[in-house]
Design an enzyme around this catalytic site. Structure first.
Site, PDB file in Angstrom:
ATOM      1  N   TRP A 118       0.848  -1.260   0.051  1.00 39.07           N
ATOM      2  CA  TRP A 118      -0.170   0.011   0.141  1.00 39.07           C
ATOM      3  C   TRP A 118       0.824   1.219   0.094  1.00 39.07           C
ATOM      4  CZ3 TRP A 118      -0.303   3.403   4.396  1.00 39.07           C
ATOM      5  CH2 TRP A 118      -1.248   4.319   4.219  1.00 39.07           C
ATOM      6  N   HIS A 119       2.053   1.281   0.575  1.00 36.70           N
ATOM      7  CA  HIS A 119       2.816   2.508   0.745  1.00 36.70           C
ATOM      8  C   HIS A 119       3.425   2.659  -0.685  1.00 36.70           C
ATOM      9  CE1 HIS A 119       3.277   1.940   5.395  1.00 36.70           C
ATOM     10  NE2 HIS A 119       3.035   3.312   5.121  1.00 36.70           N
ATOM     11  N   GLY A 120       3.393   1.535  -1.514  1.00 37.28           N
ATOM     12  CA  GLY A 120       4.169   1.595  -2.794  1.00 37.28           C
ATOM     13  C   GLY A 120       4.590   0.283  -3.153  1.00 37.28           C
TER      14      GLY A 120
END
Lengths: 393, 77, 393
Positions: free
Chosen positions: A329-331
């Site tokens: 989700w952060h990347g």
């Protein structure tokens, strides 16, 4: 305009909230007015392109369509759930709710930048929550559209949380605080906002501008390469905390002024005695979201179907799922994925140790072991943020 | 619903008999129950009592002590 | 429930207002002449980035400031400040310079002191290392950039509009400036001749004007704390006082000799710590560098034009490279001569007084490390300054 990033935003917010505060002190409802300023503030946050002071049509249309989509989905599933309860429909509902977010994360890898705006993930988290709780039968009553949109797009928390829960939000929304209650809300809210100033604009600012910019390898020979990276690890961790905790303080403080007791996001995370406790103190609203809506659901579902005999194996797979998702989700960059794996490994190792220790009583509980535990946890956590920072690879 | 059976299930999941004695103990604060334990508890309720408690219904504010859990289950059943 | 009281808040606001509206005149009276004297050599960035302290210094009789960069911090008995004091030179001097202070940073300072610089002689030291291909980068600009001076630039009506705009345009290439919404808007407003954002631009000017007066207040508050930490100037009058140029040069050589243990004229302490351990890697580390093609030339031109506009009389000192070390770094003589030739032409065409020290690049004890002049280097400069002061007085 990015919330809480500059003086101008605070000035506008203060002016906008003046009537809210006056109404609150008089013990009157400011609900309608708050709905109104939320629209105004959202227009500023999403619609105003600060680059050249024009309307950002792309972001405006994106957010409008996105919200419409989520509202239709939630309302649709809610009315479906009144009579039926197929798992397949529920799964499709959840997948649809996270689809826009997934696209925003994945499409840039194919060089497609179609849409995407500030806060898309936090709105998604709230929408998924609505569908999950509807499935669980928590939404007996009708969901009023205005309140639903207000919940999804509540401006103090729209860009980066904390992620509130509907049930809790609904309670505050419906209730008009008495004069005394509101006095306390303002007191706490202003305290939070000033704590935020200390954290974000003083401590995080100084950590970044006076130390972090020179790390890891621009120390003018003061530190060698290893020392530079070590210092970077600790300073970056502290910076991350003060910056984000400061931001959260603003979001909570402004919510309080509007009569909504948004839950806290940080509870002195660096005094945690173990990694499990850490995740109950760090970015709490997010980790609780993942705990409740990913880990617990997955483990429950696996256990009910008894696909894997060993319950602990199920739990560990659950942790991997949780932290991999959180990392992704952060990347989708490698260091975020590794960060997720690292956290899952830490928590599993700790769990094994904890269960072993319960029998053997190796690690007794006294103030010395407490201090040592905090120290060890702190270092593991900082190393995690070091991976997270991307400085390692 | 058999109150004692519920308490026994809780004690089994928590692996601690203190639950049988002190029924107003906050299971989460005492570290007796965490999210994994909660799941075990919910599965056990479903298997042994036939009561289905959805995960989101089981919140840590209202389902925190043995007595509260019994009370909440009675409302659901 | 905690007792809710807003008294501390009101006290804080009241205190803040007292700070904000405390008369500038009173603050100025609290800054003593001794502090101003100490500030001349304190090498404090608050002096460089401020306004008040420098204006007090410039208002003193016979002041000839030296603007430069990191070489100025290297005090020894031949340092221009020590030299001027020891020989009872007819001028006094103060120092502005630290690492990363290149032309653009000085430009802001020069136009800030417009009134005080009129008819003043100024020494400006140009270092070859500024003229790398990228010119001044964010990393060196950001810690040296003065918010006060850049806000003042937007309101500076006394300097030539073309020069002002050229400066603004260049400043807008830095993130530090771009990130400051108000500053960026004011610059763009000015650059477009008030055509772009006619309304927002006016608002930015109003907000900027407030920010500016707060910055001035801040400069005064900071100045209260300047001048309390005098540097060790390492003065030794006997090495320069009452001696001829040749004697001083011989003394500088005698002074340097025991302090150097290598063939590159690098101070022993520096050589053993920074150079010797990395000698292998440093071989040829500048073989791809050249100093004839750099945005820094345009920045230096900006400084020259600013000097003309404010009516100052500068002397430019062109520092050479440490020839022996640069040979080792494989920045060969040919490329060095290209730079010297280009710089010489650049300075000559400016019409200002200038000193070209390139013929000394291979002299022993001219430098104290790989790039900074000292010892004999200072003696050459001291005499250039004497000549400059006495010439066409």
């Amino acid at each position: 305009m990015i919330p809480y990033s500059d003086f101008l935003f605070f000035l506008i917010t203060a002016i906008a909230l003046l009537p809210t505060i006056i109404l609150g002190f008089l013990g009157k409802s400011s609900r309608k007015y708050n709905l109104f300023i939320t629209v105004v503030m959202l227009a500023l946050i999403f619609g105003l392109d600060m680059g050249n002071y024009t309307i950002n049509w792309k972001a405006t249309i994106s957010i409008l369509l996105f919200t419409l989509f989520q509202v239709l989905l939630i309302k649709g599933y809610h009315s479906y759930r009144k009579n039926k309860n197929h798992t397949a429909v529920f799964v499709i509902g959840v997948l649809l709710a996270i689809l826009p977010l997934v696209l925003v994360k994945v499409l840039p890898f194919f060089n497609l930048h179609i849409f995407g705006f500030l806060g898309i993930s936090y709105i998604t988290f709230r929408a998924v929550q609505m569908i999950m709780e509807t499935r669980d039968g928590m939404m007996k009553k009708d969901i009023p559209i205005t309140e639903l949109v207000y919940f999804l797009l509540f401006f103090p928390t729209v860009s980066s949380g904390p992620i509130d829960r509907w049930k809790r939000f609904d309670r505050d929304f419906k209730k008009v605080p008495t004069k005394e209650e509101y006095r306390e809300l303002v007191y706490k809210g202003i305290n939070k906002i000033f704590l935020g100033f200390l954290y974000k604009f003083i401590l995080a600012f100084l950590l970044y501008n006076k130390i972090l910019v020179f790390l890891p390898d621009r120390t003018y020979g003061v530190l060698d390469s290893f020392g530079g990276h070590l210092a970077y690890m600790y300073v970056y961790s502290l910076y991350l905390f003060f910056d984000f905790a400061g931001y959260s303080c603003f979001a909570i403080g402004v919510s309080y002024l509007m009569g909504i007791r948004t839950p806290k996001n940080f509870n002195l995370p660096f005094i945690s005695r173990n990694i499990k406790e850490f995740w109950e103190r760090w970015h709490m609203s997010l980790s609780f979201w993942f705990r409740d809506y990913v880990y617990m659901r997955f483990v429950f579902w696996m256990m009910k179907n008894r696909w894997i005999k060993n319950r602990y194996t199920v739990s560990y797979i659950g942790y991997f799922l949780l932290f991999l998702l959180m990392g992704a989700w952060h990347g989708l960059e490698l260091h975020y994925i590794v960060y997720g794996l690292y956290q899952a490994l830490l928590i599993i190792c700790f769990d094994v140790f904890e269960r072993w220790n319960k029998k053997k009583k190796f690690w007794k509980n006294n103030k010395w072991t407490h201090a040592i535990s905090v120290f060890i946890t702190f270092n593991f956590v900082c190393f995690g943020f070091y991976i997270f920072s991307g400085a390692l690879f | 619903m058999d109150k004692e059976k519920v308490i026994q299930i809780i004690a089994d999941v928590c692996e601690d008999d203190v639950v049988l004695e002190e029924r107003d103990l906050d299971l989460f604060q005492e570290g007796l129950l965490d999210s994994f334990g909660t799941i075990n508890l919910l599965v056990a309720f479903e298997d042994e009592l036939g009561i289905n408690v959805p995960i989101t219904v089981f919140n840590r504010e209202e389902w925190n002590t043995p007595n509260n859990i019994v009370m909440q289950l009675e409302e659901l059943a | 429930m905690k007792k809710v009281t807003f008294v501390p808040l009101f006290v804080a606001v009241a205190l803040f207002l007292v700070f904000l509206f405390f008369p500038n005149k009173w603050l100025e009276k609290m800054i003593s002449d001794e502090q101003v004297d100490a500030a001349k050599t304190e090498m404090n960035p608050l002096v460089y980035q401020g306004k008040y302290m420098q204006s007090r210094m410039l208002q003193q009789d016979n002041m000839m400031p030296i603007l430069g960069s990191s070489e100025l911090v290297r005090f020894d008995p031949f340092h221009p400040y020590n030299y001027a004091k020891a020989t009872d030179a007819p001028y006094d001097t103060y120092l502005v310079g630290r690492g990363g202070m290149q032309s653009l940073v000085h430009f802001l300072n020069i136009v800030e002191q417009k009134k005080n610089l009129k008819d003043k002689k100024v020494v400006f030291i140009v270092s070859p290392q500024w003229f790398v291909k990228e010119g001044l980068d964010e990393f060196h600009f950001s810690p040296n950039y003065s918010m006060l001076q850049s806000y003042d630039l937007a309101f500076n009506k006394e300097i030539d509009s073309e020069i002002k705009k050229r400066g603004m345009k260049r400043l807008l290439t830095f993130d530090t400036v771009k990130r400051d919404t108000v500053l960026r808007t004011m610059y763009e407003y000015e650059l477009s001749n008030h055509k772009k954002y006619p309304i927002v631009g006016k608002i930015a000017m109003a907000v900027g004007s407030m920010t500016r007066s707060i910055q001035h207040k801040k400069d005064l508050y900071y100045s209260l704390f300047i001048g309390h930490n005098p540097r060790n100037l390492k003065a030794d009058d006997t090495l320069v006082k009452g001696l001829t140029f040749e004697q001083q040069l011989a003394n500088a050589e005698e002074f340097g000799k025991p302090r150097v243990n290598n063939e590159y004229s690098i101070k022993t302490s520096y050589y053993d710590k920074k150079v010797k351990p990395n000698l292998q890697e440093l071989k040829g580390y500048k073989k791809d560098e050249e100093y004839t093609n750099s945005p820094e030339y345009a920045d230096l031109k900006l400084v020259m034009d600013a000097f003309k506009d404010v009516g100052a009389k500068p002397m430019f000192v062109s520092i050479p490279m440490n020839g022996k070390w640069y040979d080792y770094a494989e920045f060969d003589k040919e490329r060095r001569d290209d730079y010297y030739a280009k710089m010489n032409k650049f300075l000559r065409e400016s019409g200002y007084a200038y000193v070209d020290m390139s013929q000394h690049e291979n002299e022993n004890y001219m430098f104290t490390d790989t790039l900074h002049i000292g010892w004999k280097g200072w003696v050459y400069m001291d005499h250039a300054m004497d000549d400059f002061w006495n010439h066409n007085r």
